[in-house]
Design a protein around this motif. Structure first.
Motif, short mmCIF file in Angstrom:
data_model
loop_
_atom_site.label_atom_id
_atom_site.label_comp_id
_atom_site.label_asym_id
_atom_site.label_seq_id
_atom_site.Cartn_x
_atom_site.Cartn_y
_atom_site.Cartn_z
N ASP A 2 2.38 17.47 11.79
CA ASP A 2 3.93 16.51 12.82
C ASP A 2 3.55 15.32 11.55
N ARG A 3 2.63 14.08 12.42
CA ARG A 3 2.85 13.30 12.46
C ARG A 3 2.76 12.96 10.45
N PHE A 4 2.36 12.81 9.74
CA PHE A 4 2.29 13.29 8.57
C PHE A 4 3.49 13.52 7.98
N ARG A 5 4.28 14.33 8.75
CA ARG A 5 5.86 14.63 7.83
C ARG A 5 6.81 13.08 8.04
N GLY A 6 7.39 12.89 7.48
CA GLY A 6 8.42 12.14 7.55
C GLY A 6 9.30 12.71 6.79
N ARG A 7 10.73 11.81 6.07
CA ARG A 7 11.81 12.54 5.45
C ARG A 7 11.43 13.16 4.88
N LYS A 8 10.23 12.90 3.97
CA LYS A 8 10.10 14.86 3.23
C LYS A 8 9.73 16.23 4.19
N LEU A 9 10.16 17.05 3.35
CA LEU A 9 9.83 17.74 3.90
C LEU A 9 8.56 18.79 4.32
N HIS A 10 8.06 18.44 3.15
CA HIS A 10 6.18 17.79 3.97
C HIS A 10 5.56 17.33 4.03
N PRO A 11 4.34 17.52 4.28
CA PRO A 11 3.25 16.34 5.19
C PRO A 11 3.27 15.79 3.77
N THR A 12 3.12 14.46 3.76
CA THR A 12 2.63 13.10 3.03
C THR A 12 2.18 12.49 3.62
N GLN A 13 1.47 10.87 2.45
CA GLN A 13 1.06 9.53 3.25
C GLN A 13 1.44 8.55 2.24
N ASN A 14 1.64 7.57 3.12
CA ASN A 14 2.57 6.25 3.07
C ASN A 14 1.35 5.47 2.69
N VAL A 15 2.08 5.56 1.01
CA VAL A 15 0.87 4.27 -0.14
C VAL A 15 1.78 3.56 -0.37
N LEU A 16 1.39 1.90 0.95
CA LEU A 16 2.06 0.53 0.05
C LEU A 16 1.46 0.32 -0.80
N ALA A 17 1.95 -0.24 -2.35
CA ALA A 17 1.46 -1.32 -3.48
C ALA A 17 2.47 -2.05 -3.94
N ALA A 18 1.30 -3.03 -4.21
CA ALA A 18 1.96 -4.32 -4.87
C ALA A 18 1.76 -4.07 -6.57
N VAL A 19 2.75 -4.62 -7.25
CA VAL A 19 2.33 -4.63 -8.38
C VAL A 19 3.04 -6.23 -9.80
N ASP A 20 2.26 -6.55 -10.40
CA ASP A 20 2.85 -7.58 -11.39
C ASP A 20 3.99 -6.94 -12.03
N PHE A 21 4.33 -8.19 -12.96
CA PHE A 21 5.37 -7.16 -13.70
C PHE A 21 5.33 -6.93 -15.72
N ASP A 22 3.64 -6.66 -15.53
CA ASP A 22 3.23 -5.46 -16.01
C ASP A 22 2.69 -4.09 -15.88
N LEU A 23 3.76 -4.03 -15.26
CA LEU A 23 3.31 -2.86 -14.39
C LEU A 23 1.69 -2.14 -13.59
N ARG A 24 0.96 -3.45 -13.39
CA ARG A 24 0.00 -3.32 -13.19
C ARG A 24 -0.71 -3.23 -11.54
N PHE A 25 -1.46 -2.43 -11.01
CA PHE A 25 -1.65 -2.51 -9.42
C PHE A 25 -2.20 -3.65 -9.44
N ILE A 26 -1.82 -4.40 -8.59
CA ILE A 26 -2.62 -5.56 -7.79
C ILE A 26 -3.20 -5.52 -6.24
N TYR A 27 -2.15 -4.68 -5.17
CA TYR A 27 -2.74 -4.24 -4.12
C TYR A 27 -2.57 -3.03 -3.48
#
Length: 513
Positions: free
Chosen positions: A313-338
Motif C-alpha cells: 500500500d505504501r509503494f502503490r501510487g499513481r501506478k497500478l503496481h508497487p513502485t519506488q520513487n527515484v529522484l535524479a538530477a542530470v546535466d545537459f550531457d544526459l549524465r546523472f549527477i545525483y
C-alpha cells in the motif's frame, strides 16, 4: 680421603681406589651449579686419593664454599646415588650401590640434617627446572615444525597444476569469447555497450581493486553475468544455465559486481562543472543569457518494485503496481549527477526533494546556480519550475500555436531544456530492462540496482556515443507527457518567483523586437 677444614672441625672421609676417586672427581666437576648459602660458615675442601696418602689434590684452593656444597660434592661423586630422604638411610644405600666404597660423615648432628635437607631440596628444584626447560623446548620445536609445515603447504598450493579442462569449460570459454570479443552488434545487444567500453570497464574495476579474478571466474565473466541480469532481466537460473555455473556462484558474483559499481558511483555521479553548457551558450537569443546559471534538470521517475504484501500500500501510487520513487538530477550531457532511490511510490516528489536537500551527503546546489524542474515542485533557491496553469508541454505548441504571453514563452523554452532529464530516464530504462518490470530481489538490493545502472549509464556516456541515447529530434517526435495530478503544496519562494517573472518578461520583450 676428602677432608674439610672448618671451625668447628668437620671431616668427610671417602675410601676407594685411585681410579674410582679420579672418576668421582671428574663427575663432581660436572655437577649442577650450587648457589652459596649465607647461613653456613665458609669451608675449604681438599681431596686425597688412595693409596697415596701423602698426595693431596686441592679441589678448591682459591674459592670459599659452604658446608652444604662440601657434602653435596662428596655425595654427588658416587655413581648412581639414590637421593635418601634422611641421613640415617643414606649409608646402607650407598654401600649397596657402590662396591668397595664406604662413606662416613663426621659432623655435628645439627649441621648433618640441615645440610642433607638443603641438598635434597636443591636436587628437587633442579629436576623441576630441567623438566620445565625440556617442556618449553619441546613446545618451541613443535611450533617451529608446525609453522614450517604450513609454509610448505602454502607453497605447494600455489604450485598446484590443474589437469586438462573439461569439455564444458572449453564450451564456456568459447561462448564468453564470442560474447565480448565477437562482433560489435552482438556486444551491444547482449552487454548493452560497445566492446571497447566493456573491456575498459573491466580494466577500471580490476585496476582499482574493486573486482579481482578468482580461480575459476574472471572479471569479464562476472561483469557479463551482471549485464545479462540488469540488461535483459534474466533470472539466476537462466544465467547459471547460459554460463554453466551454479546458482550460488551466479548470485555471489552478481552481488560482488553490484557492490563494486556502488563504490564506483562516488566518482561518477557528481556535479562535473558549474560552467555554462554549450547547449545554452551556443543558443543565443533562445537559451542564453536567460539560463546561463542553469547546471541541469531534475525530476522523479517510478521504477517497479517488489515488496512484501504488507508494504504494497505504501509503494502503490499513481501506478497500478508497487513502485519506488527515484529522484535524479542530470546535466545537459544526459549524465546523472545525483540519484536518490528507495522512497515509496506514494511519496510526493516534493517530499523526496526535501529529503535529498536535507541529507548531509545529499544534493548540494552551488550558490547562484539552479536546476530546472517541472510544475510538481515549488519555486525555491536552486529549483526553478515553470508557471502553473499555463501551456507548458511541447506538444501544446505544435503547428501554428505560438506563445501568446511572457509566461507561455518562458514555459516553452523551459520545457525544451528540461526534457534533458526525460531523455536520460528514457535512455536508462531502454538500456536496462530490469528497471521496467518488477525485479526478483529484496528491496535493499533493488535500490542498489538503480544506483548501479545510473553508474553504468554515466560510464558508458563518458567513453563515446551510444545507440541507446535518444537524440533531440527523435525524442521530440515521441515526446511523452507528464501525468502530474498533484502540485507541490509548499509555497513558492517569492524571491525566486520574482526572478522567474523577470526572465519571462525579458524573453517576451526581446522576442517582440
Amino acid at each position: 680421603h676428602i677432608a674439610t677444614r672448618t671451625d668447628p672441625p668437620l671431616s668427610v672421609k671417602l675410601g676407594a681406589r685411585a681410579c674410582a676417586a679420579r672418576s668421582s672427581l671428574s663427575r663432581t666437576t660436572r655437577s649442577p651449579p650450587l648457589q652459596p648459602h649465607r647461613s653456613h660458615a665458609p669451608v675449604r675442601l681438599d681431596v686425597v686419593a688412595s693409596p697415596s696418602p701423602g698426595r693431596r689434590i686441592d679441589l678448591a684452593s682459591t674459592s670459599r664454599v659452604t658446608l652444604v656444597h662440601a657434602v653435596a660434592a662428596a655425595v654427588h661423586c658416587l655413581p648412581r646415588l639414590d637421593r635418601a630422604s634422611s641421613a640415617e638411610d643414606a649409608y646402607p644405600r650407598i654401600c649397596n650401590k657402590v662396591d668397595g666404597v664406604s662413606l662416613t660423615l663426621l659432623c655435628h648432628s645439627t649441621l648433618q640434617m640441615g645440610a642433607k635437607k638443603l641438598y635434597l631440596e636443591y636436587c628437587n628444584n633442579y629436576n623441576l627446572y630441567m623438566q620445565r626447560r625440556r617442556i618449553i623446548i619441546g613446545i618451541a620445536i613443535c611450533l617451529v615444525l608446525f609453522w614450517y609445515k604450513s609454509q610448505q603447504n602454502r607453497l605447494n598450493r600455489r604450485r598446484v597444476k590443474y589437469g586438462p579442462m573439461l569439455p564444458r569449460n572449453l564450451d564456456r570459454e568459447a561462448r564468453l569469447d564470442r560474447l565480448y570479443n565477437g562482433t560489435e552488434a552482438n556486444c551491444l545487444s547482449e552487454l548493452r555497450m560497445q566492446k571497447s567500453v566493456f573491456h575498459l570497464l573491466c580494466y577500471h574495476l580490476r585496476s582499482r581493486g574493486l573486482l579481482v579474478d578468482s580461480t575459476y571466474v574472471s572479471v569479464e565473466e562476472k561483469v557479463a553475468m551482471f549485464m545479462r541480469v540488469v540488461g535483459h532481466r534474466w533470472t539466476n537460473r537462466s544465467i547459471g544455465f547460459e554460463f554453466m555455473r551454479s546458482g550460488e556462484t551466479v548470485s555471489r558474483h552478481f552481488h560482488t559486481v553490484l557492490d563494486a559499481l556502488c563504490v564506483l558511483s562516488r566518482d561518477l555521479i557528481k556535479i562535473r562543472t558549474t560552467e555554462t553548457h554549450p547547449k545554452i551558450s551556443t543558443s543565443t537569443g533562445r537559451f542564453h543569457p536567460y539560463f546561463e546559471k542553469c547546471i541541469g534538470a531534475l525530476d522523479g521517475t517510478h521504477v517497479p518494485a517488489f515488496v512484501p504484501i504488507e508494504m504494497q500500500d505504501r509503494f502503490r501510487g499513481r501506478k497500478l503496481h508497487p513502485t519506488q520513487n527515484v529522484l535524479a538530477a542530470v546535466d545537459f550531457d544526459l549524465r546523472f549527477i545525483y540519484v536518490l532511490a528507495g522512497w515509496e511510490g506514494s511519496a510526493h516528489d516534493a517530499i523526496v526533494l526535501q529529503d535529498a536537500l536535507s541529507r548531509p551527503s545529499g544534493l548540494k546546489i552551488p550558490e547562484g546556480h539552479y536546476f530546472l524542474a517541472d510544475a510538481g515542485y515549488a519555486t525555491r533557491p536552486g529549483i526553478l519550475p515553470p508557471y502553473r496553469g499555463v501551456r507548458y508541454h511541447l506538444k501544446e505548441f505544435q503547428g501554428t500555436r505560438q506563445p501568446e504571453n511572457p509566461k507561455e514563452l518562458f514555459n516553452l523554452r523551459h520545457s525544451s531544456l528540461r526534457t534533458t532529464v526525460e531523455r536520460a530516464f528514457g535512455t536508462l530504462k531502454n538500456r536496462f530492462k530490469i528497471l521496467t518490470s518488477q525485479p526478483f530481489f529484496p528491496l535493499k538490493t533493488q535500490v542498489k540496482i538503480v544506483l548501479a545502472c545510473c553508474t553504468l549509464h554515466d560510464f558508458i556516456l563518458d567513453n563515446g556515443p551510444d545507440i541507446y541515447v535518444y537524440d533531440d529530434e527523435t525524442w521530440y517526435q515521441n515526446l511523452p507527457r507528464s501525468n502530474r495530478s498533484r502540485a507541490d503544496m509548499l509555497q513558492d519562494n517569492q524571491q525566486w518567483a520574482h526572478m522567474r517573472d523577470e526572465l519571462a518578461q525579458k524573453m517576451w520583450d526581446e522576442a517582440q523586437l
